[in-house]
Design a protein around this motif. Structure first.
Motif, PDB file in Angstrom:
ATOM      1  N   ALA A 310      -6.203  81.229 -27.942  1.00  0.00           N
ATOM      2  CA  ALA A 310      -7.186  80.330 -28.560  1.00  0.00           C
ATOM      3  C   ALA A 310      -7.516  80.782 -29.971  1.00  0.00           C
ATOM      4  O   ALA A 310      -7.676  79.960 -30.888  1.00  0.00           O
ATOM      5  CB  ALA A 310      -8.445  80.277 -27.695  1.00  0.00           C
ATOM      6  N   HIS A 313      -4.362  79.953 -32.249  1.00  0.00           N
ATOM      7  CA  HIS A 313      -4.093  78.538 -32.542  1.00  0.00           C
ATOM      8  C   HIS A 313      -5.351  77.762 -32.914  1.00  0.00           C
ATOM      9  O   HIS A 313      -5.282  76.548 -33.129  1.00  0.00           O
ATOM     10  CB  HIS A 313      -3.434  77.886 -31.326  1.00  0.00           C
ATOM     11  N   GLU A 314      -6.510  78.476 -32.957  1.00  0.00           N
ATOM     12  CA  GLU A 314      -7.788  77.844 -33.345  1.00  0.00           C
ATOM     13  C   GLU A 314      -8.075  76.615 -32.479  1.00  0.00           C
ATOM     14  O   GLU A 314      -8.381  75.528 -32.970  1.00  0.00           O
ATOM     15  CB  GLU A 314      -7.784  77.477 -34.825  1.00  0.00           C
ATOM     16  N   LYS A 315      -7.981  76.810 -31.162  1.00  0.00           N
ATOM     17  CA  LYS A 315      -8.265  75.753 -30.198  1.00  0.00           C
ATOM     18  C   LYS A 315      -9.457  76.160 -29.334  1.00  0.00           C
ATOM     19  O   LYS A 315      -9.766  77.346 -29.176  1.00  0.00           O
ATOM     20  CB  LYS A 315      -7.050  75.509 -29.304  1.00  0.00           C
ATOM     21  N   ASP A 373      -7.470  75.470 -21.374  1.00  0.00           N
ATOM     22  CA  ASP A 373      -7.106  75.917 -22.714  1.00  0.00           C
ATOM     23  C   ASP A 373      -6.572  74.744 -23.526  1.00  0.00           C
ATOM     24  O   ASP A 373      -6.384  73.639 -23.021  1.00  0.00           O
ATOM     25  CB  ASP A 373      -6.061  77.040 -22.636  1.00  0.00           C
ATOM     26  N   ASP A 374      -6.372  74.997 -24.811  1.00  0.00           N
ATOM     27  CA  ASP A 374      -5.789  73.993 -25.716  1.00  0.00           C
ATOM     28  C   ASP A 374      -6.595  72.694 -25.714  1.00  0.00           C
ATOM     29  O   ASP A 374      -6.055  71.597 -25.587  1.00  0.00           O
ATOM     30  CB  ASP A 374      -4.337  73.719 -25.313  1.00  0.00           C
ATOM     31  N   ASP A 376      -9.151  69.942 -27.585  1.00  0.00           N
ATOM     32  CA  ASP A 376      -9.457  69.450 -28.924  1.00  0.00           C
ATOM     33  C   ASP A 376     -10.960  69.394 -29.171  1.00  0.00           C
ATOM     34  O   ASP A 376     -11.427  69.656 -30.284  1.00  0.00           O
ATOM     35  CB  ASP A 376      -8.851  68.056 -29.129  1.00  0.00           C
TER      36      ASP A 376
END
Length: 864
Positions: A310, A313-315, A373-374, A376
């Motif tokens: 996280a 990938h800045e998620k 995770d991931d 938006d």
């Protein structure tokens, strides 16, 4: 398979592997026999070599080196004389001798403190057989190297040895072509011997490195292990039918005595069962056995990795904790087996509601953790949670019955909070789940960052308060307790006040909410006890027999060192009359651990200190708790006393509390008495002790002497304390209170507020509480009294003036309304005067009736 059997299999596996570890006899014995001695817990082990004529020669191997072998030698000879079974167990002194035939060699004797089980003896006998064959193979292999002229004979013997060994053995020539393969090799490789002989070994044998999940598809892209050199280890073997088994292998060169390379030998053993067992143990260490989901250990590993992803990938990442609502009743009603089925079904539904990349783990019981995770945004997570909550709320069919549950879910987000690790995220999700429970269940809640900030603020305020305690900024103020009927001061309650150097005197509302820790509660409690003891000594020396009560927080009362701290304070005040000291405790402190609270209360009694149950009625103490709790006094909470003149329910509750206190031998005392009328009603209901602002506000110690010298009981108490009256006369007692409340509501209309009085109570003097009593019970019993007759016209005028004020205000005629307000205030004073006079006349009338009744009573007349 139980742990003991697993342990035995591991031992047998290690011994079998040690037998094939070397082709040198002494090296193999040095590897095998010490291992057997150590793993079987023996005292000594000896391998006797047997002569062809059956005589036992000197030991070929014995450990420890200084061990006496006479007893073992006798055991070996006994075994030789018997034919079946090929092993023997007998007692030798304080130890047990275990002997096994080692074919083609002799007898193996193990000396140990306890007898081995028969099954274990049988299996070690098989290993002894393998050892004999291996020793024979070593001997023959040595002969092959030592005697070149006997090569053919030794080759035949070598072949026979290979046939006898249970492990797969393959020999090759110097070019790597297979020369020999025993039946075990045929079975292991899945090819008959005739299809093996003469073929290059690398075309027949395909070994691959072992890893979890290895299958035929994975092998197609894997590099095989190089078998052209001496090597050993564990590998996956792909057989002609594409099946995969796990083997342990060893490849070594075969050299002549001259050092010339003659070929190579490979030994393989199928360890698929053991490998599967190891994989099962490894899987159980990271998974929940019931549901097959990751457990806490694997969850922690995955969460750490996903947090790093996280960040990279800045998620967004969501961590949720799910608790199944109403699971326990289902588990208790249908049984644990049905409960397990429900857990598995719920886990399956949650998996279906999640994405393939999400993680679902089980912590234990009916608690699960979800990692999304991931993400938006937060809406992305909440759509998934909506779907999950909806699916879990649908009925389940468990053992032919329809079962309904729901789920409470709490979650938190990363990286919305700074300096957050995996453990913190789980704690935050747990707190949010608890909030979902409080919100009615079957829902989800996001962790509230403000709660965390409040906790930090509480810690910071706590540090300031602790420093204030150390700086002696806290003092006790004292609120009197009186006996209303006797008109006597009983004592005081010591209430903590913070004399802040900048903000002045602060009430408990400014510091008690920040004193939730045990340490702060103990500090404040010790301060209060010490200050109370000092004040009681001063009063005692001045000839005052007043009591003094102080409040003890639950955290302090139930702390393990409370009594030790109390004794230390009492020792510093040897002149203290302990019977004058009282502790007030809350219901919550008493029933959170009633056994501990009872022990503390009884210990206080032994020291002469009494205990009161504070704020009685607002908690949740049952009659069972009240019966078992040895308190001396019950304090009726101010919330009931405040509206007792208006609220019939409060009045009934107070009467019930007083009755309960009397039944259990406890003295009731009322808090929050603010008017003389409340005191009169309390005395009528059976409670003579009271405290409140109507008596005095809490005051510093230096003001107590002046107050006590000037205080006297209200006239109304003296008037009614010994006068019999009925609760039908309560509206007369409450008339002043009702009248003032009515006046206040009308005057508020003139100030621009809405009218709260019903229209009939405003306009009709017969419809208010005073009017209803006046027209019924009052007129019937007191209509002949002058004050009663004088009250009527003034009461009518009050309603007329009030109605006029409301009318003028509604028409915007504010000047005329203000003029009527002044007139209403004058009428108010007249009503109060007539009510006071009426009360005096009613009391005199009741007293006269009581005396007349006493004089006419036959029993009293006879007694007089």
């Amino acid at each position: 398979m139980n742990n003991d059997r697993l342990y035995e299999l591991v031992i047998l596996h290690e011994l079998s592997m040690a037998i094939g570890s070397s082709l040198d006899q002494q090296d193999m014995l040095n590897a095998c026999l010490p291992l057997m001695l150590r793993r079987l817990g023996g005292r000594a082990i000896t391998l006797f070599e047997q002569h062809d004529n059956g005589d036992i020669l000197e030991p070929a191997f014995h450990l420890p080196r200084h061990a006496q072998t006479d007893g073992q030698l006798q055991t070996a000879r006994k075994l030789i004389k018997q034919k079946h079974p090929p092993w023997l167990v007998c007692r030798t002194g304080h130890y047990w001798s275990h002997a096994w035939q080692v074919p083609s060699f002799g007898v193996l004797v193990l000396l140990r403190g306890r007898q081995l089980e028969e099954s274990m003896c049988h299996e070690i006998g098989q290993i002894a057989g393998k050892l004999g064959m291996a020793l024979l193979g070593c001997h023959q292999y040595a002969q092959l190297q030592a005697v070149q002229t006997q090569l053919a004979r030794e080759a035949d013997l070598h072949r026979e040895t290979l046939l006898a060994i249970g492990d797969a053995v393959i020999t090759t020539d110097t070019e790597g072509r297979i020369q020999e393969a025993n039946p075990a090799a045929e079975q292991l490789l899945g090819n008959p011997r005739k299809h093996l002989i003469g073929h290059p070994l690398h075309e027949i044998l395909h070994l691959y490195s072992v890893y979890i999940g290895m299958d035929a598809a994975a092998i197609r892209n894997a590099e095989p292990i190089d078998i052209s050199r001496n090597t050993d280890g564990t590998a996956c073997l792909q057989r002609p039918d594409q099946s995969i088994i796990t083997v342990q292998f060893n490849i070594q060169d075969i050299t002549a005595s001259s050092g010339e390379l003659m070929g190579r030998v490979m030994v393989l053993r199928d360890i698929s069962d053991l490998h599967a067992l190891e994989q099962e143990v490894a899987w159980r260490a990271t998974h929940d056995v019931l549901t097959g989901l990751p457990n806490r250990s694997l969850l922690s590993e995955r969460l750490g990795w996903l947090l790093a992803q996280a960040d990279r990938h800045e998620k967004l990442l969501a961590v949720a904790l799910v608790d199944l609502d109403e699971f326990k009743p289902v588990n208790d009603h249908l049984g644990h087996a049905a409960g397990d089925k429900l857990l598995c079904a719920a886990a399956q539904r949650m998996q279906e509601a999640l994405r393939a990349s999400d993680t679902l783990a089980r912590l234990g019981g009916d608690e699960f953790v979800i990692i999304l995770d991931d993400l938006d945004n937060i809406n992305h997570a909440e759509k998934i949670f909506d779907r999950l909550i909806e699916q879990l709320s649908q009925p389940f069919e468990i053992e032919g019955q329809e079962v309904r549950i729901s789920a409470s879910l709490g979650y938190t987000l990363y990286p919305l909070l700074e300096e957050t690790d995996a453990d913190t995220l789980l704690r935050h999700a747990d707190k949010a789940m608890y909030q979902a429970k409080l919100a009615g269940r079957n829902c989800y809640r996001l962790f509230d960052v403000r709660e965390q900030q409040q906790r930090l603020a509480m810690h910071q305020h706590g540090e300031v308060i602790m420093q204030a305690l150390l700086n002696q900024e806290f003092h006790l103020h004292y609120q009197p307790k009186v006996d209303m009927r006797a008109g006597r001061i009983l004592g005081f309650e010591g209430l903590a006040r913070w004399h802040h150097p900048e903000r002045g005197v602060l009430l408990p509302a400014h510091f008690l909410p920040w004193m939730q820790s045990k340490e702060l509660a103990s500090m404040l409690g010790c301060f209060a006890i010490g200050e109370a003891c000092r004040q009681l000594v001063r009063w005692h020396q001045a000839g005052r027999d007043w009591t003094l009560s102080i409040n003890i927080a639950p955290a302090h009362l139930l702390s393990p060192d409370f009594l030790e701290q109390l004794d230390a304070i009492l020792e510093r005040h040897p002149d203290l009359p302990p019977e004058c000291l009282e502790f007030e405790i809350l219901e919550s402190a008493a029933i959170s651990d009633i056994e501990a609270a009872t022990r503390v209360i009884e210990a206080c009694h032994r020291r002469g200190i009494s205990v009161a149950l504070d704020d009685f009625g607002v908690g949740y103490a049952s009659l069972a708790y009240l019966k078992n709790l040895p308190v001396d006094r019950l304090k009726i909470d101010r919330s009931f006393v405040q509206d007792m003149l208006n609220d019939r329910g409060d009045r009934i509750l107070i009467e019930s509390m007083i009755t309960l206190a009397r039944l259990f031998g406890q003295t009731p005392i009322a808090e929050g008495v603010e008017t003389p009328e409340q005191g009169v009603l309390l005395m009528r209901l059976g409670c003579d002790l009271a405290q409140g602002f109507g008596i005095a506000r809490p005051m510093p110690a230096e003001q107590i002497d002046d107050w006590s010298a000037q205080w006297e009981t209200p006239e109304l108490w003296r008037l009614w304390c010994d006068t019999p009256w009925k609760l039908d006369d309560l509206p007369l007692l409450a008339a002043q209170h009702d009248h003032l409340h009515w006046i206040q509501q009308v005057l508020q209309v003139a100030e621009g507020e809405s009218l709260t009085l019903p229209h009939d109570e405003l306009a009709d003097h017969h419809c208010c509480r005073l009017g209803k009593w006046y027209d019924s019970y009052g007129r019937q019993h007191y209509g002949h009294l002058p004050a009663f007759q004088a009250l009527y016209p003034v009461h009518v005028a009050v309603h007329q003036a009030g109605s006029e004020i409301v009318r003028l205000t509604e028409n915007g005629q504010m000047a005329q309304a203000k003029h009527q307000c002044a007139r209403l205030l004058g009428l108010k004073d007249q009503v109060l005067h007539h009510l006071t006079e009426l009360e005096r006349q009613v009391a005199q009338h009741l007293a006269a009736d009581s005396k007349l009744s006493d004089s006419l009573s036959p029993s009293k007349s006879k007694a007089s």
